[in-house]
Design a protein around this motif. Structure first.
Motif, PDB file in Angstrom:
ATOM      1  N   GLU A  16       0.862  -1.183   0.000  1.00  0.00           N
ATOM      2  CA  GLU A  16       0.000   0.000   0.000  1.00  0.00           C
ATOM      3  C   GLU A  16       0.899   1.234   0.000  1.00  0.00           C
ATOM      4  O   GLU A  16       1.708   1.420   0.913  1.00  0.00           O
ATOM      5  CB  GLU A  16      -0.911   0.018   1.223  1.00  0.00           C
ATOM      6  CG  GLU A  16      -1.901   1.171   1.209  1.00  0.00           C
ATOM      7  CD  GLU A  16      -2.868   1.100   2.373  1.00  0.00           C
ATOM      8  OE1 GLU A  16      -3.919   0.451   2.229  1.00  0.00           O
ATOM      9  OE2 GLU A  16      -2.539   1.674   3.432  1.00  0.00           O
ATOM     10  N   ALA A  18       0.759   5.385  -0.554  1.00  0.00           N
ATOM     11  CA  ALA A  18      -0.046   6.608  -0.677  1.00  0.00           C
ATOM     12  C   ALA A  18      -1.517   6.271  -0.891  1.00  0.00           C
ATOM     13  O   ALA A  18      -2.193   6.896  -1.721  1.00  0.00           O
ATOM     14  CB  ALA A  18       0.481   7.478  -1.810  1.00  0.00           C
ATOM     15  N   GLY A  19      -2.023   5.299  -0.150  1.00  0.00           N
ATOM     16  CA  GLY A  19      -3.438   4.957  -0.215  1.00  0.00           C
ATOM     17  C   GLY A  19      -3.823   4.032  -1.347  1.00  0.00           C
ATOM     18  O   GLY A  19      -4.989   3.625  -1.438  1.00  0.00           O
ATOM     19  N   ARG A  20      -2.895   3.657  -2.209  1.00  0.00           N
ATOM     20  CA  ARG A  20      -3.183   2.760  -3.319  1.00  0.00           C
ATOM     21  C   ARG A  20      -2.420   1.452  -3.135  1.00  0.00           C
ATOM     22  O   ARG A  20      -1.332   1.431  -2.551  1.00  0.00           O
ATOM     23  CB  ARG A  20      -2.787   3.398  -4.654  1.00  0.00           C
ATOM     24  CG  ARG A  20      -3.516   4.701  -4.947  1.00  0.00           C
ATOM     25  CD  ARG A  20      -2.907   5.379  -6.159  1.00  0.00           C
ATOM     26  NE  ARG A  20      -3.008   4.537  -7.355  1.00  0.00           N
ATOM     27  CZ  ARG A  20      -2.320   4.759  -8.470  1.00  0.00           C
ATOM     28  NH1 ARG A  20      -1.444   5.778  -8.534  1.00  0.00           N
ATOM     29  NH2 ARG A  20      -2.477   3.971  -9.518  1.00  0.00           N
ATOM     30  N   ARG A  21      -2.970   0.365  -3.655  1.00  0.00           N
ATOM     31  CA  ARG A  21      -2.353  -0.946  -3.483  1.00  0.00           C
ATOM     32  C   ARG A  21      -1.829  -1.459  -4.810  1.00  0.00           C
ATOM     33  O   ARG A  21      -2.498  -1.368  -5.843  1.00  0.00           O
ATOM     34  CB  ARG A  21      -3.349  -1.926  -2.867  1.00  0.00           C
ATOM     35  CG  ARG A  21      -3.693  -1.534  -1.435  1.00  0.00           C
ATOM     36  CD  ARG A  21      -4.490  -2.578  -0.714  1.00  0.00           C
ATOM     37  NE  ARG A  21      -4.751  -2.126   0.652  1.00  0.00           N
ATOM     38  CZ  ARG A  21      -5.391  -2.837   1.554  1.00  0.00           C
ATOM     39  NH1 ARG A  21      -5.860  -4.049   1.242  1.00  0.00           N
ATOM     40  NH2 ARG A  21      -5.577  -2.366   2.763  1.00  0.00           N
ATOM     41  N   GLN A  41       7.951   8.671   1.964  1.00  0.00           N
ATOM     42  CA  GLN A  41       6.774   7.946   2.442  1.00  0.00           C
ATOM     43  C   GLN A  41       7.128   6.496   2.740  1.00  0.00           C
ATOM     44  O   GLN A  41       8.028   5.925   2.124  1.00  0.00           O
ATOM     45  CB  GLN A  41       5.649   7.997   1.402  1.00  0.00           C
ATOM     46  CG  GLN A  41       5.083   9.385   1.164  1.00  0.00           C
ATOM     47  CD  GLN A  41       4.057   9.394   0.051  1.00  0.00           C
ATOM     48  OE1 GLN A  41       4.038   8.500  -0.802  1.00  0.00           O
ATOM     49  NE2 GLN A  41       3.193  10.400   0.044  1.00  0.00           N
ATOM     50  N   ARG A  44       3.391   0.123   3.012  1.00  0.00           N
ATOM     51  CA  ARG A  44       3.021  -0.926   3.955  1.00  0.00           C
ATOM     52  C   ARG A  44       2.863  -2.235   3.189  1.00  0.00           C
ATOM     53  O   ARG A  44       2.213  -2.285   2.144  1.00  0.00           O
ATOM     54  CB  ARG A  44       1.719  -0.598   4.697  1.00  0.00           C
ATOM     55  CG  ARG A  44       1.801   0.637   5.565  1.00  0.00           C
ATOM     56  CD  ARG A  44       0.545   0.813   6.407  1.00  0.00           C
ATOM     57  NE  ARG A  44       0.456  -0.149   7.491  1.00  0.00           N
ATOM     58  CZ  ARG A  44       1.083  -0.027   8.663  1.00  0.00           C
ATOM     59  NH1 ARG A  44       1.879   1.029   8.877  1.00  0.00           N
ATOM     60  NH2 ARG A  44       0.939  -0.924   9.609  1.00  0.00           N
ATOM     61  N   GLU A  53       4.873  -1.810   8.158  1.00  0.00           N
ATOM     62  CA  GLU A  53       5.581  -0.671   7.570  1.00  0.00           C
ATOM     63  C   GLU A  53       6.898  -1.097   6.932  1.00  0.00           C
ATOM     64  O   GLU A  53       7.648  -1.897   7.473  1.00  0.00           O
ATOM     65  CB  GLU A  53       5.846   0.391   8.642  1.00  0.00           C
ATOM     66  CG  GLU A  53       6.341   1.711   8.081  1.00  0.00           C
ATOM     67  CD  GLU A  53       6.456   2.786   9.143  1.00  0.00           C
ATOM     68  OE1 GLU A  53       7.364   2.666   9.984  1.00  0.00           O
ATOM     69  OE2 GLU A  53       5.626   3.725   9.147  1.00  0.00           O
ATOM     70  N   CYS A 419      -4.794  -8.967   0.579  1.00  0.00           N
ATOM     71  CA  CYS A 419      -5.470  -7.839  -0.039  1.00  0.00           C
ATOM     72  C   CYS A 419      -4.759  -7.491  -1.348  1.00  0.00           C
ATOM     73  O   CYS A 419      -3.671  -6.951  -1.323  1.00  0.00           O
ATOM     74  CB  CYS A 419      -5.440  -6.611   0.874  1.00  0.00           C
ATOM     75  SG  CYS A 419      -6.158  -6.944   2.507  1.00  0.00           S
TER      76      CYS A 419
END
Length: 420
Positions: A16, A18-21, A41, A44, A53, A419
């Motif tokens: 993941e 910046a909010g994208r996978r 950044q 994860r 992390e 995920c």
């Protein structure tokens, strides 16, 4: 649940950012990693539902997502970023003292307890010792053997999965070792600049290979009145034999250049590495890996100053004795996925997980070979606490007491949420 003879296929890493996978190698992944590096950044790893992390480091002309120091055991057992707890190997003795990782700079500083320079007229002969190491170490600095173990571990040459069969050649080993040495600092210099790992030999490329080798060795040629800079060699040994003058090591992939060894070091070599040399001589499928410091005389001839040896299997997995050879061979034959434990500076009587199975379900399965005396092996409770992923009992084989126990069955981890 996959339990066929083909083994369990590990899931692809998903990060993941910046909010994208992104799955590794997917469209947009490389750009997202580069942007994360520029913006400082932390991606994860989504091997677990909560994520773990990571950080981004520069590798060659690109970038790589790496696990944060000390977090390898926080990942899922079948995650590429998983690493057994430091308690299962000798890493815990040197991490933070001899090996200092700096995620912010993307560099790792290595403290060595052997010299990389030689004063004119001085000869370095390692002291004798009971362990098959090159020097005595307190763990606050890396010996030659400790450095070899660290680079082998960082190159992921201690890992095995059935899909690696037939693909782990010397060219692969060399490439992974050189990548592992990147961004490692030793004695204030880049380790990669001092490291020589022979290229795979090719008759058609002989002249070009020799030219590159001699160019790299120029830094180890002495200058009058100055300390001689030594290089590090990691190679497969073909033979170590007496020569017309002194002795010599014949290295695979360098057929036209032997490495000189003085007679005192040669005699000590036979005493210090008697067990390793016996294992190598008794098994045709065992390779012998050597790490050494060496200098080059003004005539261009290399001479070894200090060395250490490490037997490995046909799959380049480190082994110490015939029992480890037997266990690792059976795991490979049974198409299991595992990580081979290595000692670094641990003494022979200290508990060490010979291997850690990563295909046995929700919790990893540490595998021990040891004596029956109490205190030689950790109790199951201590193992479970160190793993932190459930009450998994250790697999223990005590040669001489009984036959090798059956292995735990292969099974996919069920409690982990992937995920994609």
């Amino acid at each position: 649940m996959e339990t066929s003879a083909q083994g369990i296929t590990p899931p692809a890493a998903v990060y993941e950012i910046a909010g994208r996978r992104f799955e590794v190698g997917a469209r947009g992944f490389a750009d997202a990693v580069a942007e994360a590096h520029a913006a400082h950044q932390r991606p994860r790893c989504m091997c677990l539902v909560v994520g773990v992390e990571m950080y981004v480091a520069r590798l060659g002309g690109g970038y790589i997502v790496k696990r944060m120091p000390g977090t390898g055991s926080h990942h899922a057992p079948d995650c590429p970023s998983y690493e057994p707890p430091a308690e299962f190997s000798g890493l815990g003795q040197v991490l933070g003292s001899a090996i200092i990782e700096d995620p912010a700079a993307g560099e790792t500083t290595l403290k060595l307890d052997f010299p990389l320079t030689k004063m004119p007229g001085r000869s370095t002969i390692p002291p004798t010792g009971s362990e098959g190491d090159s020097v005595s170490s307190t763990g606050t600095r890396l010996s030659l053997r400790g450095l070899l173990h660290y680079l082998w571990d960082q190159a992921e040459l201690t890992r095995w999965h059935p899909g690696f069969a037939g693909k782990r050649t010397w060219a692969t080993v060399r490439r992974h070792l050189l990548h592992a040495a990147e961004h490692k600092i030793a004695r204030g210099e880049a380790l990669l600049a001092r490291l020589y790992v022979p290229e795979p030999f090719s008759i058609e490329e002989r002249d070009a290979i020799n030219s590159r080798r001699l160019a790299q060795w120029q830094s180890a040629v002495p200058s009058p009145g100055k300390p001689q800079q030594l290089m590090l060699l990691i190679c497969e040994v073909k033979e170590i034999v007496p020569a017309r003058y002194g002795c010599k090591a014949i290295v695979k992939h360098i057929p036209d250049q032997a490495f000189a060894i003085d007679e005192r070091l040669y005699r000590r070599l036979g005493r210090r590495f008697e067990a390793e040399l016996a294992l190598w001589g008794a098994s045709d499928d065992v390779h012998m890996v050597m790490i050494a410091t060496f200098g080059v005389c003004s005539a261009g001839l290399p001479a070894i100053h200090e060395l250490s040896l490490m037997p490995v299997t046909a799959q380049w997995l480190p082994i110490k004795n015939s029992f480890e050879h037997q266990l690792v061979g059976q795991l490979v034959a049974d198409r299991r996925s595992f990580i081979k434990g290595i000692r670094y500076h641990l003494q022979g009587g200290r508990g060490l997980a010979t291997a850690v199975l990563t295909d046995s379900g929700d919790a990893v399965m540490p595998m021990f070979i040891g004596l029956a005396e109490e205190g030689k092996l950790p109790k199951a409770e201590a193992v479970a606490n160190a793993v932190g992923m459930g009450a998994a009992a250790a697999w223990i084989w005590r040669p001489g007491v009984g036959p090798m126990p059956p292995f735990p069955p292969m099974q996919r981890a069920r409690s982990l949420i992937r995920c994609a």
